[in-house]
Write an enzyme that holds these catalytic residues in place. Sequence first.
Site, PDB file in Angstrom:
ATOM      1  N   GLY A 147     -48.207  99.247 -94.745  1.00 34.13           N
ATOM      2  CA  GLY A 147     -49.371  99.934 -94.137  1.00 34.13           C
ATOM      3  C   GLY A 147     -48.589 101.242 -93.498  1.00 34.13           C
ATOM      4  O   GLY A 147     -47.518 101.477 -93.448  1.00 34.13           O
ATOM      5  N   HIS A 148     -49.637 101.957 -93.003  1.00 35.00           N
ATOM      6  CA  HIS A 148     -49.417 103.430 -92.302  1.00 35.00           C
ATOM      7  C   HIS A 148     -49.978 103.316 -90.971  1.00 35.00           C
ATOM      8  O   HIS A 148     -51.001 102.444 -90.555  1.00 35.00           O
ATOM      9  CB  HIS A 148     -49.621 104.440 -92.864  1.00 35.00           C
ATOM     10  N   ASP A 149     -49.934 104.470 -90.140  1.00 37.82           N
ATOM     11  CA  ASP A 149     -50.397 104.296 -88.578  1.00 37.82           C
ATOM     12  C   ASP A 149     -51.824 104.155 -88.794  1.00 37.82           C
ATOM     13  O   ASP A 149     -52.595 103.299 -87.950  1.00 37.82           O
ATOM     14  CB  ASP A 149     -50.048 105.929 -88.257  1.00 37.82           C
ATOM     15  N   ILE A 150     -52.549 104.673 -89.670  1.00 41.90           N
ATOM     16  CA  ILE A 150     -54.132 104.663 -89.859  1.00 41.90           C
ATOM     17  C   ILE A 150     -54.461 103.132 -89.907  1.00 41.90           C
ATOM     18  O   ILE A 150     -55.648 103.020 -89.276  1.00 41.90           O
ATOM     19  CB  ILE A 150     -54.717 105.640 -90.958  1.00 41.90           C
ATOM     20  N   ASN A 151     -53.701 102.301 -90.599  1.00 39.49           N
ATOM     21  CA  ASN A 151     -53.980 101.130 -90.731  1.00 39.49           C
ATOM     22  C   ASN A 151     -53.854 100.137 -89.501  1.00 39.49           C
ATOM     23  O   ASN A 151     -54.731  99.455 -89.362  1.00 39.49           O
ATOM     24  CB  ASN A 151     -53.108 100.313 -91.880  1.00 39.49           C
ATOM     25  N   TYR A 152     -52.668 100.470 -88.922  1.00 32.88           N
ATOM     26  CA  TYR A 152     -52.365  99.621 -87.695  1.00 32.88           C
ATOM     27  C   TYR A 152     -53.457  99.872 -86.529  1.00 32.88           C
ATOM     28  O   TYR A 152     -53.860  98.959 -86.129  1.00 32.88           O
ATOM     29  CB  TYR A 152     -51.086 100.120 -87.201  1.00 32.88           C
ATOM     30  N   ASP A 210     -24.656 102.188 -99.478  1.00 36.57           N
ATOM     31  CA  ASP A 210     -25.436 101.669-100.449  1.00 36.57           C
ATOM     32  C   ASP A 210     -25.477 100.050-100.103  1.00 36.57           C
ATOM     33  O   ASP A 210     -24.394  99.389-100.422  1.00 36.57           O
ATOM     34  CB  ASP A 210     -24.863 101.705-101.967  1.00 36.57           C
ATOM     35  N   LEU A 211     -26.381  99.698 -99.256  1.00 36.30           N
ATOM     36  CA  LEU A 211     -26.279  98.210 -98.856  1.00 36.30           C
ATOM     37  C   LEU A 211     -26.539  97.326-100.002  1.00 36.30           C
ATOM     38  O   LEU A 211     -26.396  96.131 -99.703  1.00 36.30           O
ATOM     39  CB  LEU A 211     -27.468  98.056 -97.712  1.00 36.30           C
ATOM     40  N   LYS A 212     -26.985  97.519-101.282  1.00 38.26           N
ATOM     41  CA  LYS A 212     -26.899  96.650-102.310  1.00 38.26           C
ATOM     42  C   LYS A 212     -25.453  96.474-102.830  1.00 38.26           C
ATOM     43  O   LYS A 212     -25.038  95.783-103.736  1.00 38.26           O
ATOM     44  CB  LYS A 212     -27.931  96.941-103.359  1.00 38.26           C
ATOM     45  N   ASP A 231     -47.510 104.356 -84.598  1.00 39.68           N
ATOM     46  CA  ASP A 231     -46.150 104.749 -84.969  1.00 39.68           C
ATOM     47  C   ASP A 231     -45.443 104.973 -83.709  1.00 39.68           C
ATOM     48  O   ASP A 231     -44.127 104.286 -83.495  1.00 39.68           O
ATOM     49  CB  ASP A 231     -45.860 105.832 -85.931  1.00 39.68           C
TER      50      ASP A 231
END
Length: 359
Positions: free
Chosen positions: A139-144, A74-76, A170
């Site tokens: 974003g996702h692949d479709i956006n990039y 847990d990095l927090k 991706d």
Amino acid sequence: MNPQLPLNGIRVLDLTRLLPGPVATMHLADMGAEVIKIEDPGAGDYARVMGPVRNEVSQFFVAVNRGKRMMRLDLKDAAHREQLLAMVETADVLVESFRPGVMDKLGLGWQTLKQRNPKLVMCAISGYGQDGPFAQLAGHDINYIGYAGMLDQNAGADGVPVLPNLQVGDLLGGAQSALQGILAALVAVKMGGAGRFVDVSMTDTVLAHNLMPLVAVNNGAAAQPGRDLLSGGVPCYNVYRTADGRYMAVGALELKFWQGCCDVLGRPDLKTRHWQLGQQVGGEDAMALKDELSAIFATRTLAQWTEAFAPADCCVSPVLRTEEALLHPLFAARGMVARHRHQTEGESWALAQPVRFQP
């Protein structure tokens, strides 16, 4: 560890999720690196529950996280954060895919990490880069691929963009460019240099590799979707439907291959109708000849055309389904595919590391 692999002795801390980062670190593990995948104590990597699940974990997660050691932090939490910092001191690489600024907020930004280990290579994979007007956008692949102009070009004859089932943003934009940057930075460190921060923007990388449309723009005319040299604008580089509803891939781009293809088709009269002999890419003759070839390929089945083209070295091949590719002699001979049979879970497939190393 395999001492014959080139990254034997390299330690990687993997804080990434989903597809781009895990694939990059999977390749590092395949090349001999010790990869420690660190997830939060709760749900962990979102990929764990994406798609078909076996033994409480998805096949998607299994496919992109082979060869890694799993760990929960847990990095927090201050104690867990200090534990990670202690691990950084003996690590060579840390890879993360949070939104820009998250690592700084956690007290784990580049300035902090390089103080603990000046030789560390830190790679941050994001959709739009660590700075710029879109840095904080999701974003996702479709956006990039949409922003980079690639999706517009990946279109059928009707001009409608088609979503590829190979995630270009991706995997090329994220995984492969991260791998490239990490390995380059590691070489610099091994040559005596300091550690580096590697900023990977998936959208930038897709744009940088969108070369054929760039060539068209520089030539004074934007490429038309489905009408460029490699996207359907010439009959010698296209896909054709067969009598049984399958497809053949014709990659006879060079004149010599096209002439060989025409011989197999029984149409030597077509040999002069080629883009290298003046046929306009995407022009009327090219489209008319494409229709003519469509009629020819529709007269035989995929198996019949595959057999006919087998003796001819002219870059014509069947379009295989995934299950056919997994069983194809090409990949069997290269040891690329392994089939596992589980008593309770049935059959599953695993793919090998595609890059080979020989001492």
